[in-house]
Design a protein around this motif. Structure first.
Motif, PDB file in Angstrom:
ATOM      1  N   TRP A  68       0.854  -1.192   0.000  1.00 33.07           N
ATOM      2  CA  TRP A  68       0.000   0.000   0.000  1.00 33.07           C
ATOM      3  C   TRP A  68       0.891   1.244   0.000  1.00 33.07           C
ATOM      4  O   TRP A  68       1.763   1.391   0.847  1.00 33.07           O
ATOM      5  N   ALA A  69       0.660   2.112  -0.990  1.00 34.43           N
ATOM      6  CA  ALA A  69       1.418   3.363  -1.091  1.00 34.43           C
ATOM      7  C   ALA A  69       0.522   4.513  -0.667  1.00 34.43           C
ATOM      8  O   ALA A  69      -0.687   4.511  -0.917  1.00 34.43           O
ATOM      9  N   THR A  70       1.133   5.511  -0.033  1.00 36.53           N
ATOM     10  CA  THR A  70       0.409   6.707   0.392  1.00 36.53           C
ATOM     11  C   THR A  70       0.946   7.904  -0.387  1.00 36.53           C
ATOM     12  O   THR A  70       2.157   8.119  -0.457  1.00 36.53           O
ATOM     13  N   ALA A  98       5.054   9.301  -3.726  1.00 31.23           N
ATOM     14  CA  ALA A  98       4.378   8.519  -2.687  1.00 31.23           C
ATOM     15  C   ALA A  98       5.423   7.782  -1.858  1.00 31.23           C
ATOM     16  O   ALA A  98       6.593   7.691  -2.237  1.00 31.23           O
ATOM     17  N   HIS A  99       4.972   7.284  -0.703  1.00 29.14           N
ATOM     18  CA  HIS A  99       5.846   6.437   0.117  1.00 29.14           C
ATOM     19  C   HIS A  99       5.113   5.134   0.419  1.00 29.14           C
ATOM     20  O   HIS A  99       3.881   5.092   0.443  1.00 29.14           O
ATOM     21  N   TRP A 100       5.912   4.086   0.615  1.00 34.06           N
ATOM     22  CA  TRP A 100       5.351   2.765   0.853  1.00 34.06           C
ATOM     23  C   TRP A 100       6.336   1.986   1.716  1.00 34.06           C
ATOM     24  O   TRP A 100       7.516   2.334   1.797  1.00 34.06           O
ATOM     25  N   ARG A 107      11.147   2.481   4.937  1.00 32.18           N
ATOM     26  CA  ARG A 107      10.194   3.254   4.136  1.00 32.18           C
ATOM     27  C   ARG A 107      10.867   3.664   2.844  1.00 32.18           C
ATOM     28  O   ARG A 107      12.005   4.151   2.849  1.00 32.18           O
ATOM     29  N   THR A 109      10.446   5.941  -0.772  1.00 31.18           N
ATOM     30  CA  THR A 109       9.740   7.074  -1.366  1.00 31.18           C
ATOM     31  C   THR A 109      10.194   7.213  -2.807  1.00 31.18           C
ATOM     32  O   THR A 109      11.376   7.032  -3.127  1.00 31.18           O
ATOM     33  N   ARG A 123      -4.503   6.483  -0.557  1.00 28.89           N
ATOM     34  CA  ARG A 123      -3.721   5.255  -0.627  1.00 28.89           C
ATOM     35  C   ARG A 123      -4.124   4.442  -1.844  1.00 28.89           C
ATOM     36  O   ARG A 123      -5.274   4.482  -2.269  1.00 28.89           O
ATOM     37  N   ALA A 128       5.889  -3.917  -5.739  1.00 22.37           N
ATOM     38  CA  ALA A 128       7.275  -3.614  -5.360  1.00 22.37           C
ATOM     39  C   ALA A 128       8.092  -4.893  -5.439  1.00 22.37           C
ATOM     40  O   ALA A 128       7.554  -5.998  -5.307  1.00 22.37           O
ATOM     41  N   ALA A 134       9.710   0.277  -6.690  1.00 27.11           N
ATOM     42  CA  ALA A 134       8.478   0.158  -7.473  1.00 27.11           C
ATOM     43  C   ALA A 134       8.730  -0.751  -8.672  1.00 27.11           C
ATOM     44  O   ALA A 134       9.766  -0.662  -9.334  1.00 27.11           O
TER      45      ALA A 134
END
Length: 200
Positions: A68-70, A98-100, A107, A109, A123, A128, A134
């Motif tokens: 899940w990426a934010t 985004a970060h995941w 973490r 980014t 989200r 990944a 990614a």
């Protein structure tokens, strides 16, 4: 079958030349190679490609996972393509920073493409790799089979084209040889060919 019958009848023709016989046998051999050899080449190539692609599918599924990426913010970069109708322009609003979660609880980014229009804090799921970078979605078995079929068809077409190209080149050489013999025969006949007082 028609080529075989043609060769059988042609061999008794008193006007046939050695190059005619070679040309007929070349046509038959090329027809057999295209009918049998090209499909075999395509089948073996497709089978080998399918095995290699299924192994790639297995490795990709093993090495990639969904996280899940934010969304932090929209990406500032704009595509180099100035055409507003291009896919890059259509997808520019989907590029976000985004970060995941990364491996070991870290973490990661980076700039990624969201699957839908998103805003900061939204989200979405993304793929990944083992290092947390990614990655693209793993290839599925249906896509692997499609690529293998295309590889097989391409190989069969290439094999058929090579056989036909070789046949045409050989026939061209036979025709050149035939014309050289005709020229030599006409040169031996001389300029008196067909004249009433030439004794011919």
């Amino acid at each position: 079958m028609r080529a075989i019958a043609g060769i059988w009848h042609w061999r008794h023709n008193p006007l046939r030349r050695r190059t005619d016989r070679w040309e007929a046998w070349l046509a038959l051999a090329a027809a057999l190679l295209i009918a049998v050899g090209a499909p075999c080449a395509g089948w073996f190539t497709g089978r080998a490609a399918h095995g290699a692609l299924l192994e790639a599918v297995r490795l990709q599924r093993q090495q990639r996972h969904v996280v899940w990426a934010t969304v932090d913010r929209p990406a500032a970069a704009t595509p180099a393509d100035p055409n507003p109708e291009s896919a890059a322009q259509h997808d520019v609003h989907l590029r976000v920073i985004a970060h995941w979660p990364g491996p070991g609880g870290g973490r990661r980014t980076g700039e990624v493409t969201a699957p839908r229009p998103v805003e900061a804090g939204d989200r979405f799921r993304m793929w990944a790799d083992e290092q947390g970078r990614a990655a693209t979605r793993p290839m599925d078995e249906g896509t692997a089979a499609t690529h293998a079929v295309l590889a097989g068809l391409g190989s069969a077409a290439a094999a058929g084209g090579l056989v036909e190209g070789g046949r045409r080149l050989a026939v061209r050489q036979l025709m050149a040889r035939r014309f050289r013999r005709w020229d030599a025969a006409w040169a031996r006949a001389g300029q008196d060919w067909g004249r009433a007082d030439a004794g011919s």
